[in-house]
Design an enzyme around this catalytic site. Structure first.
Site, PDB file in Angstrom:
ATOM      1  N   CYS A  65       9.996  47.473  22.923  1.00  0.00           N
ATOM      2  CA  CYS A  65      10.729  48.273  22.245  1.00  0.00           C
ATOM      3  C   CYS A  65      10.280  49.602  22.644  1.00  0.00           C
ATOM      4  CB  CYS A  65      11.248  48.324  20.833  1.00  0.00           C
ATOM      5  SG  CYS A  65      12.326  49.145  20.050  1.00  0.00           S
TER       6      CYS A  65
ATOM      7  N   HIS B 255      15.016  43.632  23.109  1.00  0.00           N
ATOM      8  CA  HIS B 255      13.436  42.338  22.531  1.00  0.00           C
ATOM      9  C   HIS B 255      13.597  40.919  23.023  1.00  0.00           C
ATOM     10  CE1 HIS B 255      12.632  45.376  18.857  1.00  0.00           C
ATOM     11  NE2 HIS B 255      13.796  45.771  19.404  1.00  0.00           N
TER      12      HIS B 255
ATOM     13  N   GLU C 233      12.263  38.477  22.496  1.00  0.00           N
ATOM     14  CA  GLU C 233      11.419  37.728  21.201  1.00  0.00           C
ATOM     15  C   GLU C 233      12.503  37.509  20.379  1.00  0.00           C
ATOM     16  OE1 GLU C 233      11.240  41.113  21.189  1.00  0.00           O
ATOM     17  OE2 GLU C 233      10.893  41.725  19.315  1.00  0.00           O
TER      18      GLU C 233
END
Lengths: 251, 208
Positions: free
Chosen positions: B85, B190, B192
């Site tokens: 990001c 993202h 994650e």
């Protein structure tokens, strides 16, 4: 192309889910971690926890729940309910929440939204607006829908966008729990006056309501609780239905 | 193998930590630190970033020697680094969020606000969008083209040379969402928070 999001919401009280999913393979119907995992495995685009713990003494239970869930679920997790201060937001984010939704505190003091979006970034600040129809407008309610602030919901939505909110979670109190569908007028009016994503909430009883929320209410995401509880519909069924109605979803 | 997630007060990094620990299990030693020596002696570094370009750069600069340490790791020693990001955006020369801010200058280019076409597109760009893989990248091993990833951002990285772009996503225009330049990797989305397919990208980076 950006997809419309389906967000199941779990009401959590004292660390336990109040209305749970009644799946046969679920070991513990009241465990929010296990239920969130079922939703994320089923394709939920995000998970939302609403902490409805009544007393402050039990408030710490939600932090434990968030900690455990964020180690198991790898989709965004939003947590709301009882968030009053920058410190509350900080704690929830540190436990692994990706976004925090602010309701009463935002109405009382817009500076909380301003300061928290500056400090943590707009991407994690969701303002939850509980709105109720009054004559030809909608008014904002606080304290879980108990108090009428008298503030115009459209004006408030704009003000929250200007204060740095990344998203708005709009709940129609007239529709909440009725299962007759979202308040489409409320959703489309708010969605058209702000430039940030709007999440519709309150009133979903069947899958066509999700379609209407996105197509007619023009929202970016739809949140629902009861239709996913007790296994009435799975997330996958909901998404496949939306796709069959030409709504763009992640499958 | 030692992997370090840089903790420089850039906002919420719990999800990054959780996802890397989930993928690594006990096979990889994961440190979360801003300690220069630990960073420089790592095998791999992850640079997360939330909030604004300026706030992240300011946070990096406020830790004495951190930028030099990252330069040594990624530019001199050419060890693998993944920016996520704003972590990716900081590779640029300049960012224009809040005010004009100098970036790390690792990949020529700038970071500007996404053109929302007079309100036609909502900002932030939040949610799941498909990635169009335009260049083979080591972190996309066994990741299908058009996979969905989770995005949340209002600014985009515009590299000067297009050959660093490994994937784009369609939102208002073709937004750069992944870059690879030698040992430097970055994702605007993202991983994650992008479910199993996102964890696959993390796994690929760990196994580089």
């Amino acid at each position: 192309m950006l997809k419309n999001r389906i967000i199941p919401c779990l009401d959590v009280k004292n660390g336990r889910v109040v209305k749970g999913i009644n799946f046969v393979d679920l070991k513990d119907a009241g465990d929010p971690v296990e239920q969130a995992k079922i939703y994320s495995d089923g394709g939920a685009d995000e998970i939302c926890f609403l902490d409805i713990t009544a007393s402050n003494e039990n408030r710490d239970t939600i932090y434990e729940v968030v900690k455990k869930t964020s180690k198991k679920c790898f989709v965004p997790l939003t947590v709301g309910g009882g968030v009053r201060s920058i410190e509350d937001i900080n704690k929830l984010l540190n436990c692994g929440a990706d976004k925090v939704s602010i309701n009463t505190a935002a109405v009382k003091n817009a500076a909380v939204v301003l300061e928290s979006s500056k400090k943590f970034g707009s991407q994690c600040i969701v303002v939850a607006i509980d709105a109720k129809k009054s004559g030809d407008k909608w008014e904002v309610f606080t304290h879980g829908g108990r108090n009428n602030s008298g503030i115009d919901a459209l004006e408030f939505a704009k003000k929250m966008e200007d204060s740095g909110a990344g998203e708005l979670l709009v709940t129609s109190m007239d529709r909440d729990g009725t299962q007759v569908g979202y308040d489409i007028n409320l959703m489309s009016e708010i969605s058209s006056i702000v430039n940030i994503p709007v999440i519709a909430s309150g009133g979903v009883g069947n899958l066509d309501h999700l379609v209407d929320g996105i197509k007619l209410g023009k929202v970016s995401a739809v949140l629902a609780a009861s239709i996913f509880h007790y296994g009435k519909y799975t997330i996958k069924e909901a998404k496949e239905y939306l796709k069959s109605k030409n709504v763009q979803v992640r499958l | 193998m030692k992997l370090t997630i840089v903790d420089y007060n850039s906002g919420n990094i719990s999800s990054v930590i959780n996802s890397f620990r989930e993928v690594a299990q006990n096979k990889v030693n994961i440190e979360v630190t801003s300690d220069l020596n630990k960073i420089i002696s790592s095998d791999k570094v992850v640079l997360p970033g939330q909030g604004s370009f300026k706030s992240c750069i300011d946070a990096l600069n406020s830790i004495n020697g951190l930028v030099d340490g990252l330069n040594e790791f990624a530019i001199s020693k050419k060890k693998p680094l993944l920016g996520i990001c704003v972590g990716l955006q900081m590779f640029a020369d300049t960012g224009y969020e809040e005010s004009e801010t100098k970036g790390l200058g690792w990949i020529s280019g700038k970071v500007s606000k996404i053109d929302n076409q007079n309100g036609k597109y909502k900002l932030p760009h939040i949610g799941w969008n498909q990635i169009n893989i335009i260049k083979e990248s080591k972190i996309f091993k066994n990741v299908e083209n058009n996979s969905h990833m989770y995005f949340v951002h209002s600014y985009e990285f515009i590299p000067e040379y297009k050959n660093v772009i490994s994937a784009t996503t369609d939102y208002s225009s073709n937004i750069v969402c992944s870059v690879e330049k030698e040992n430097i990797f970055g994702t605007q989305f993202h991983p994650e928070k992008s479910d199993k397919i996102g964890l696959k990208i993390i796994d690929n980076f760990i196994n580089l």
